[in-house]
Design an enzyme around this catalytic site. Structure first.
Site, PDB file in Angstrom:
ATOM      1  N   GLN A  57      -0.495   4.824  20.829  1.00 12.17           N
ATOM      2  CA  GLN A  57      -0.216   5.339  19.475  1.00 12.17           C
ATOM      3  C   GLN A  57      -1.296   6.358  19.113  1.00 12.17           C
ATOM      4  O   GLN A  57      -2.432   6.235  19.553  1.00 12.17           O
ATOM      5  CB  GLN A  57      -0.125   4.197  18.443  1.00 12.17           C
ATOM      6  CG  GLN A  57      -1.417   3.470  18.108  1.00 12.17           C
ATOM      7  CD  GLN A  57      -1.702   2.285  19.011  1.00 12.17           C
ATOM      8  OE1 GLN A  57      -1.451   2.332  20.205  1.00 12.17           O
ATOM      9  NE2 GLN A  57      -2.266   1.224  18.449  1.00 12.17           N
ATOM     10  N   THR A  58      -0.906   7.366  18.314  1.00 11.76           N
ATOM     11  CA  THR A  58      -1.865   8.431  18.014  1.00 11.76           C
ATOM     12  C   THR A  58      -2.299   8.402  16.548  1.00 11.76           C
ATOM     13  O   THR A  58      -1.576   7.920  15.677  1.00 11.76           O
ATOM     14  CB  THR A  58      -1.278   9.832  18.300  1.00 11.76           C
ATOM     15  OG1 THR A  58      -0.233  10.107  17.351  1.00 11.76           O
ATOM     16  CG2 THR A  58      -0.754   9.935  19.721  1.00 11.76           C
ATOM     17  N   VAL A  89     -11.948   2.987  13.896  1.00 13.11           N
ATOM     18  CA  VAL A  89     -13.214   3.637  14.245  1.00 13.11           C
ATOM     19  C   VAL A  89     -14.378   2.654  14.072  1.00 13.11           C
ATOM     20  O   VAL A  89     -15.210   2.497  14.976  1.00 13.11           O
ATOM     21  CB  VAL A  89     -13.438   4.919  13.403  1.00 13.11           C
ATOM     22  CG1 VAL A  89     -14.824   5.486  13.643  1.00 13.11           C
ATOM     23  CG2 VAL A  89     -12.379   5.966  13.726  1.00 13.11           C
ATOM     24  N   TYR A 131       0.842  -1.208   0.000  1.00 11.17           N
ATOM     25  CA  TYR A 131       0.000   0.000   0.000  1.00 11.17           C
ATOM     26  C   TYR A 131       0.874   1.255   0.000  1.00 11.17           C
ATOM     27  O   TYR A 131       0.769   2.089  -0.905  1.00 11.17           O
ATOM     28  CB  TYR A 131      -0.893  -0.042   1.238  1.00 11.17           C
ATOM     29  CG  TYR A 131      -1.884   1.090   1.342  1.00 11.17           C
ATOM     30  CD1 TYR A 131      -2.996   1.152   0.492  1.00 11.17           C
ATOM     31  CD2 TYR A 131      -1.738   2.091   2.295  1.00 11.17           C
ATOM     32  CE1 TYR A 131      -3.926   2.180   0.597  1.00 11.17           C
ATOM     33  CE2 TYR A 131      -2.666   3.122   2.408  1.00 11.17           C
ATOM     34  CZ  TYR A 131      -3.762   3.162   1.559  1.00 11.17           C
ATOM     35  OH  TYR A 131      -4.681   4.188   1.674  1.00 11.17           O
TER      36      TYR A 131
HETATM   37  P1  NAD Z   1     -12.681   1.895   0.098  1.00  8.67           P
HETATM   38  O1  NAD Z   1     -12.027   0.576   0.189  1.00  8.67           O
HETATM   39  O2  NAD Z   1     -14.029   2.070   0.699  1.00  8.67           O
HETATM   40  O3  NAD Z   1     -12.769   2.380  -1.414  1.00  8.67           O
HETATM   41  C1  NAD Z   1     -11.896   1.977  -2.424  1.00  8.67           C
HETATM   42  C2  NAD Z   1     -12.726   1.665  -3.655  1.00  8.67           C
HETATM   43  O4  NAD Z   1     -11.852   1.276  -4.720  1.00  8.67           O
HETATM   44  C3  NAD Z   1     -13.695   0.495  -3.441  1.00  8.67           C
HETATM   45  O5  NAD Z   1     -14.967   0.849  -3.946  1.00  8.67           O
HETATM   46  C4  NAD Z   1     -13.061  -0.649  -4.232  1.00  8.67           C
HETATM   47  O6  NAD Z   1     -14.014  -1.589  -4.690  1.00  8.67           O
HETATM   48  C5  NAD Z   1     -12.374   0.114  -5.346  1.00  8.67           C
HETATM   49  N1  NAD Z   1     -11.260  -0.607  -5.956  1.00  8.67           N
HETATM   50  C6  NAD Z   1     -10.250  -1.271  -5.337  1.00  8.67           C
HETATM   51  N2  NAD Z   1      -9.397  -1.787  -6.238  1.00  8.67           N
HETATM   52  C7  NAD Z   1      -9.878  -1.418  -7.470  1.00  8.67           C
HETATM   53  C8  NAD Z   1      -9.460  -1.657  -8.801  1.00  8.67           C
HETATM   54  N3  NAD Z   1      -8.349  -2.368  -9.069  1.00  8.67           N
HETATM   55  N4  NAD Z   1     -10.206  -1.140  -9.805  1.00  8.67           N
HETATM   56  C9  NAD Z   1     -11.330  -0.438  -9.560  1.00  8.67           C
HETATM   57  N5  NAD Z   1     -11.783  -0.203  -8.308  1.00  8.67           N
HETATM   58  C10 NAD Z   1     -11.064  -0.688  -7.288  1.00  8.67           C
HETATM   59  O7  NAD Z   1     -11.659   2.961   0.714  1.00  8.67           O
HETATM   60  P2  NAD Z   1     -11.813   4.511   0.988  1.00  8.67           P
HETATM   61  O8  NAD Z   1     -11.602   4.727   2.422  1.00  8.67           O
HETATM   62  O9  NAD Z   1     -13.021   5.043   0.335  1.00  8.67           O
HETATM   63  O10 NAD Z   1     -10.519   5.043   0.226  1.00  8.67           O
HETATM   64  C11 NAD Z   1     -10.584   5.665  -1.038  1.00  8.67           C
HETATM   65  C12 NAD Z   1      -9.198   6.128  -1.448  1.00  8.67           C
HETATM   66  O11 NAD Z   1      -8.702   7.059  -0.490  1.00  8.67           O
HETATM   67  C13 NAD Z   1      -8.170   5.005  -1.544  1.00  8.67           C
HETATM   68  O12 NAD Z   1      -7.340   5.245  -2.659  1.00  8.67           O
HETATM   69  C14 NAD Z   1      -7.391   5.141  -0.269  1.00  8.67           C
HETATM   70  O13 NAD Z   1      -6.073   4.672  -0.419  1.00  8.67           O
HETATM   71  C15 NAD Z   1      -7.439   6.638  -0.022  1.00  8.67           C
HETATM   72  N6  NAD Z   1      -7.285   6.960   1.415  1.00  8.67           N
HETATM   73  C16 NAD Z   1      -8.305   6.738   2.293  1.00  8.67           C
HETATM   74  C17 NAD Z   1      -8.115   7.043   3.645  1.00  8.67           C
HETATM   75  C18 NAD Z   1      -9.209   6.847   4.676  1.00  8.67           C
HETATM   76  O14 NAD Z   1      -8.986   7.104   5.852  1.00  8.67           O
HETATM   77  N7  NAD Z   1     -10.395   6.443   4.308  1.00  8.67           N
HETATM   78  C19 NAD Z   1      -6.885   7.545   4.090  1.00  8.67           C
HETATM   79  C20 NAD Z   1      -5.853   7.725   3.160  1.00  8.67           C
HETATM   80  C21 NAD Z   1      -6.084   7.443   1.814  1.00  8.67           C
HETATM   81  N1  UDP Z   2      -6.333  -0.383  16.098  1.00 11.48           N
HETATM   82  C1  UDP Z   2      -6.690  -0.869  17.344  1.00 11.48           C
HETATM   83  N2  UDP Z   2      -7.744  -1.727  17.426  1.00 11.48           N
HETATM   84  C2  UDP Z   2      -8.472  -2.111  16.348  1.00 11.48           C
HETATM   85  C3  UDP Z   2      -8.106  -1.593  15.068  1.00 11.48           C
HETATM   86  C4  UDP Z   2      -7.025  -0.748  14.978  1.00 11.48           C
HETATM   87  O1  UDP Z   2      -6.073  -0.534  18.368  1.00 11.48           O
HETATM   88  O2  UDP Z   2      -9.433  -2.877  16.518  1.00 11.48           O
HETATM   89  C5  UDP Z   2      -5.194   0.569  16.005  1.00 11.48           C
HETATM   90  C6  UDP Z   2      -4.158   0.242  14.934  1.00 11.48           C
HETATM   91  O3  UDP Z   2      -3.187  -0.640  15.457  1.00 11.48           O
HETATM   92  C7  UDP Z   2      -3.593   1.614  14.645  1.00 11.48           C
HETATM   93  C8  UDP Z   2      -4.784   2.548  14.826  1.00 11.48           C
HETATM   94  O4  UDP Z   2      -5.718   1.826  15.612  1.00 11.48           O
HETATM   95  O5  UDP Z   2      -2.606   1.965  15.581  1.00 11.48           O
HETATM   96  C9  UDP Z   2      -5.421   2.971  13.505  1.00 11.48           C
HETATM   97  O6  UDP Z   2      -5.682   1.810  12.757  1.00 11.48           O
HETATM   98  P1  UDP Z   2      -6.433   1.836  11.348  1.00 11.48           P
HETATM   99  O7  UDP Z   2      -6.311   0.483  10.770  1.00 11.48           O
HETATM  100  O8  UDP Z   2      -7.790   2.415  11.523  1.00 11.48           O
HETATM  101  O9  UDP Z   2      -5.627   2.904  10.490  1.00 11.48           O
HETATM  102  P2  UDP Z   2      -4.069   3.037  10.095  1.00 11.48           P
HETATM  103  O10 UDP Z   2      -3.251   2.153  10.972  1.00 11.48           O
HETATM  104  O11 UDP Z   2      -4.014   2.652   8.680  1.00 11.48           O
HETATM  105  O12 UDP Z   2      -3.787   4.462  10.374  1.00 11.48           O
END
Ligand code: NAD
Ligand code: UDP
Ligand code: UDP
Length: 350
Positions: free
Chosen positions: A216-217, A195, A152
């Site tokens: 962790q934050t 969440v 990722y």
């Molecule tokens: P999500 O998993 O709900 O959405 C991702 C979408 O992409 C899904 O609908 C999935 O079916 C589609 N998808 C996956 N692989 C695909 C492919 N090869 N071709 C076409 N569609 C495909 O996740 P999200 O939280 O909505 O995230 C959306 C974007 O934002 C992602 O690129 C993610 O990396 C980025 N992002 C999200 C967060 C967050 O906190 N939600 C944080 C950082 C970055």
């Molecule tokens: N986490 C946790 N309990 C859970 C799921 C996640 O303590 O049931 C922690 C995880 O280890 C991380 C933070 O929460 O430190 C955020 O995790 P998340 O997967 O939501 O996001 P990311 O790690 O990608 O920021």
């Protein structure tokens, strides 16, 4: 009818449009008057997320995997396709990195041919386990290139490289957002993010799983605030390419998040400790000075308010459980991080 008399509408492609963020973005773009084409392979996205939009005259959904070429005529592209939760992106790591890298090449090729502006959903994960705090866009990150999160993190880093090379070499108009942890309605109950896990656990009386010591934050942004940031970045002058951090600078520990959720839900779930997943960043908080100055953007929804709205969403979802399909029922259970599952099964990660 003579099409020249029709008002010109912006045609917008949203890849990953059936996902959590993508479906909110499609809604927002339709409300703004655009024609929206949603392309998704439904790996982590759900048809139910876009079901209310399907009858809209300016909305179209197509099943498409971004690792394959796509020839459509558009003015703007939001490239969101990629699983975002560790449980999902580690399920098929090779497909995850292909989605980021080949997906970027194809959508950039499309932008180059159509001269569309293109937005990339990058991530705070490009900073890895950061050594500077809060994270500014100039920080180059500390990522383990061979760890379980690399498919990722490194995929998103390579996608950023491609965006800037297409910009320099082919003058493609790019918009790169580094998104920090975002939450809200339509997160999947079983996608393993903190969440959704804590809310589902609290609402169903299961123990709240704290990974590590909970110190962790993270900094959590409500989805509506984030989507506003996306649109502002896309609408900003071409010189504003990013990368720009989009997130809420209100930083809390994972243990504090658990306490807020217990308090709002009134749940009596106990807190239990589970092992910290490999390469889990210890701190994360965005510096949003750039977004404030270049986009005049900052988050508005306070954490307790956003959590209250999200809890109401999950409460409704869980109480509708009796009417869910078998597929959906399987999704209504919190998921453990893959590394945690591996430790349980005796596989050790070094
Ligand atoms: P999500 O998993 O709900 O959405 C991702 C979408 O992409 C899904 O609908 C999935 O079916 C589609 N998808 C996956 N692989 C695909 C492919 N090869 N071709 C076409 N569609 C495909 O996740 P999200 O939280 O909505 O995230 C959306 C974007 O934002 C992602 O690129 C993610 O990396 C980025 N992002 C999200 C967060 C967050 O906190 N939600 C944080 C950082 C970055
Ligand atoms: N986490 C946790 N309990 C859970 C799921 C996640 O303590 O049931 C922690 C995880 O280890 C991380 C933070 O929460 O430190 C955020 O995790 P998340 O997967 O939501 O996001 P990311 O790690 O990608 O920021
Ligand atoms: N591409 C696409 N739609 C388009 C134009 C290009 O999907 O409208 C894809 C195509 O698969 C191509 C990739 O984008 O391989 C990169 O395009 P580019 O023009 O940069 O490279 P080239 O076609 O010269 O390899």
């Amino acid at each position: 009818m003579d099409s020249s008399v029709l008002p010109a509408r912006k045609r917008v492609l949203v890849t990953g449009g059936a996902g959590f963020l993508g479906s909110h973005l499609c809604e927002r773009l339709l409300a703004g008057g655009a024609e929206v084409l949603c392309a998704d392979n439904y790996f982590t996205g759900r048809r139910s997320n876009i079901a209310p939009l399907l009858g809209h005259p300016r909305f179209e959904a197509m099943r498409h995997d971004v690792t394959f070429p796509l020839y459509v005529e558009v003015d703007e592209i939001y490239n969101l396709a990629c699983p975002a939760s560790p449980v999902h992106y580690q399920f098929d790591p090779v497909q995850t990195i292909k989605t980021s890298v080949i997906g970027a090449v194809n959508t950039l090729g499309l932008a180059k041919r159509t001269k569309a502006k293109i937005f990339q959903a990058s991530t705070s994960e490009v900073y890895g386990d950061p050594e500077t705090h809060p994270q500014v866009e100039t920080y180059r990150g500390s990522v383990n290139p061979i760890g379980p999160r690399a498919c990722y993190d490194e995929g998103k880093r390579a996608a950023e490289t491609l965006f800037f090379d297409y910009h320099r070499q082919h003058r493609v108009r790019i918009k790169v957002a580094r998104i920090f942890n975002t939450y809200g309605p339509r997160m999947l109950p079983n996608d393993g993010r903190v969440v959704s896990n804590f809310i589902v656990q609290a609402l169903t009386g299961q123990p709240i799983t704290i990974y590590g010591d909970g110190g962790q934050t993270r900094s959590f942004c409500y989805v509506d605030d984030l989507i506003e940031g996306f649109v502002r970045l896309m609408d900003a002058p071409d010189a504003v390419t990013g990368p720009v951090n989009l997130g809420n600078p209100h930083e809390i520990t994972v243990a504090e998040l658990a306490r807020h959720i217990l308090d709002i839900t009134g749940s009596r779930s106990e807190l239990i400790r589970r092992p910290l997943p490999a390469d889990d960043p210890m701190q994360r908080c965005p510096d949003i000075t750039q977004a404030r100055t270049a986009l005049n953007w900052e988050p508005r929804v306070p954490l307790r308010e956003g959590l209250t709205r999200t809890i109401a969403y999950f409460d409704h979802l869980l109480s509708a459980k009796a009417t869910l399909s078998a597929e959906e029922l399987g999704e209504v259970a919190p998921a453990e991080a893959p590394e945690v599952r591996m430790e349980h099964s005796g596989v050790r990660l070094v």
